[in-house]
Design an enzyme around this catalytic site. Structure first.
Site, PDB file in Angstrom:
ATOM      1  N   LEU A 115      37.159  27.745 -81.331  1.00 13.02           N
ATOM      2  CA  LEU A 115      37.749  29.055 -81.120  1.00 13.02           C
ATOM      3  C   LEU A 115      39.258  28.851 -81.028  1.00 13.02           C
ATOM      4  O   LEU A 115      39.720  27.843 -80.492  1.00 13.02           O
ATOM      5  CB  LEU A 115      37.247  29.704 -79.829  1.00 13.02           C
ATOM      6  CG  LEU A 115      35.769  30.093 -79.749  1.00 13.02           C
ATOM      7  CD1 LEU A 115      35.486  30.746 -78.396  1.00 13.02           C
ATOM      8  CD2 LEU A 115      35.368  31.014 -80.879  1.00 13.02           C
ATOM      9  N   ASP A 116      40.030  29.812 -81.545  1.00  9.71           N
ATOM     10  CA  ASP A 116      41.474  29.736 -81.400  1.00  9.71           C
ATOM     11  C   ASP A 116      41.837  29.661 -79.925  1.00  9.71           C
ATOM     12  O   ASP A 116      41.122  30.172 -79.063  1.00  9.71           O
ATOM     13  CB  ASP A 116      42.143  30.977 -82.011  1.00  9.71           C
ATOM     14  CG  ASP A 116      41.933  31.067 -83.508  1.00  9.71           C
ATOM     15  OD1 ASP A 116      41.620  30.031 -84.124  1.00  9.71           O
ATOM     16  OD2 ASP A 116      42.091  32.168 -84.058  1.00  9.71           O
ATOM     17  N   LYS A 117      42.971  29.053 -79.641  1.00 12.29           N
ATOM     18  CA  LYS A 117      43.432  28.939 -78.264  1.00 12.29           C
ATOM     19  C   LYS A 117      43.513  30.303 -77.587  1.00 12.29           C
ATOM     20  O   LYS A 117      43.152  30.457 -76.413  1.00 12.29           O
ATOM     21  CB  LYS A 117      44.802  28.255 -78.234  1.00 12.29           C
ATOM     22  CG  LYS A 117      45.390  28.090 -76.842  1.00 12.29           C
ATOM     23  CD  LYS A 117      46.753  27.415 -76.894  1.00 12.29           C
ATOM     24  CE  LYS A 117      47.349  27.284 -75.500  1.00 12.29           C
ATOM     25  NZ  LYS A 117      48.697  26.647 -75.531  1.00 12.29           N
ATOM     26  N   ARG A 215      40.819  37.386 -87.649  1.00  9.44           N
ATOM     27  CA  ARG A 215      42.206  37.828 -87.486  1.00  9.44           C
ATOM     28  C   ARG A 215      42.819  38.199 -88.832  1.00  9.44           C
ATOM     29  O   ARG A 215      43.527  39.208 -88.955  1.00  9.44           O
ATOM     30  CB  ARG A 215      43.019  36.726 -86.802  1.00  9.44           C
ATOM     31  CG  ARG A 215      42.561  36.425 -85.385  1.00  9.44           C
ATOM     32  CD  ARG A 215      43.177  35.145 -84.847  1.00  9.44           C
ATOM     33  NE  ARG A 215      44.636  35.234 -84.762  1.00  9.44           N
ATOM     34  CZ  ARG A 215      45.405  34.220 -84.384  1.00  9.44           C
ATOM     35  NH1 ARG A 215      44.859  33.037 -84.088  1.00  9.44           N
ATOM     36  NH2 ARG A 215      46.720  34.369 -84.323  1.00  9.44           N
TER      37      ARG A 215
END
Length: 293
Positions: A115-117, A215
């Protein structure tokens, strides 16, 4: 809990201190270079929560602002000794968290997706090489179930987004491209959950799992995620205005499902919106224009 060693104590110079001084970097004039202080422990609000674990897998709720794992390039650039000055990743923290409820030393975990930060929510790690291979096959076959919740700017439209993602769409950002033979196909199914005036709460079901897929797809649809600062503009265009005052990227991995690597049994989990997004979403609802009857 201490995740990092403390700084070297200053005081009486015994042999141990002299040995450590000799190994410290120095300037040409012989003076010590100031070393960066070890990273502080994570704030309580940023602690991960273990949702399920057994001998094969561990499912975790990752808080925002915590990196899933260290990229190999970053680890190589800093070297083994210097890595202790980097912020801990979820993969770094998990063995100690798992050891709290289990006797003996827990081995490392194996990341099979990220997962993205900035993104919160559910992520699975393998605890054995066999489980890592099994989960990896499921991800490559796109049989893992993943749903994200996001709040976007504007009026989102339901539908299936199908594009080919490339590392550089023409302005240094990842995005959709049209060059034959380049990029990877990405599929995202968007469902409108709730209209919030100038904003929309949507659910995104992934058929593929490309880097920054949700995104990018929402941004290229003209409805970037609230709090987004990268995929918030058309190619060579200006960012879409964001007056939402989102506390961070409004993206949460809300559900996760897969076949257990050892038993083959289907397992699934759901994760509600974390407190920061829940409070912010309540404000958007309160500010929403009333519906005329």
């Amino acid at each position: 809990m201490r995740w990092h060693d403390g700084p070297i104590a200053v005081g009486r110079k015994n042999k141990h201190n002299r040995d450590r001084e000799l190994s410290e970097p120095r300037t040409r004039k012989g003076r010590k270079r100031s070393a960066p202080a070890p990273v502080s422990p994570l704030p309580a609000a940023h602690h991960p929560r273990i949702r399920y674990t057994d001998a094969h897998v561990v499912v975790v709720e990752k808080p925002a602002e915590l990196t899933t794992m260290r990229h190999p390039e970053e680890a190589a650039a800093f070297g083994h000794r210097a890595q202790r000055y980097l912020p801990p990743t979820l993969a770094d923290l998990l063995p100690a968290l798992l050891a709290r409820g289990q006797p003996g030393k827990c081995g490392p975990v194996h990341a099979v997706h990220r997962l993205d930060k900035e993104t919160s929510g559910l992520v699975v790690f393998a605890r054995t090489k066999e489980a890592e291979r099994s989960l990896g096959k499921q991800f490559r076959a796109h049989t893992i179930e993943r749903h994200y919740l996001a709040v976007v700017r504007g009026k989102a439209k339901p539908g299936r987004i199908d594009s080919t993602l490339v590392p550089d769409r023409g302005d240094g950002r990842r995005g959709s491209g049209n060059e034959p033979g380049q990029g990877k196909r990405a599929l995202t199914n968007v469902r409108v959950v709730e209209e919030l005036g100038e904003y929309t709460l949507v659910e995104c079901r992934l058929e593929t799992g490309r880097t920054h897929q949700v995104r990018i797809h929402l941004g290229e649809s003209g409805t970037p995620i609230c709090g987004e600062r990268v995929y918030d503009r058309p190619l060579h265009g200006k960012p879409v205005p964001d007056r939402s005052h989102a506390p961070r990227l409004a993206l949460h991995a809300a559900s996760l499902g897969f076949k257990h690597p050892a038993t083959g049994k289907w397992m699934a989990w759901e994760s509600p919106l974390p407190k920061d997004l829940k409070i912010w979403l309540a404000r958007l609802r309160a500010a929403r224009p009333s519906q005329k009857s």
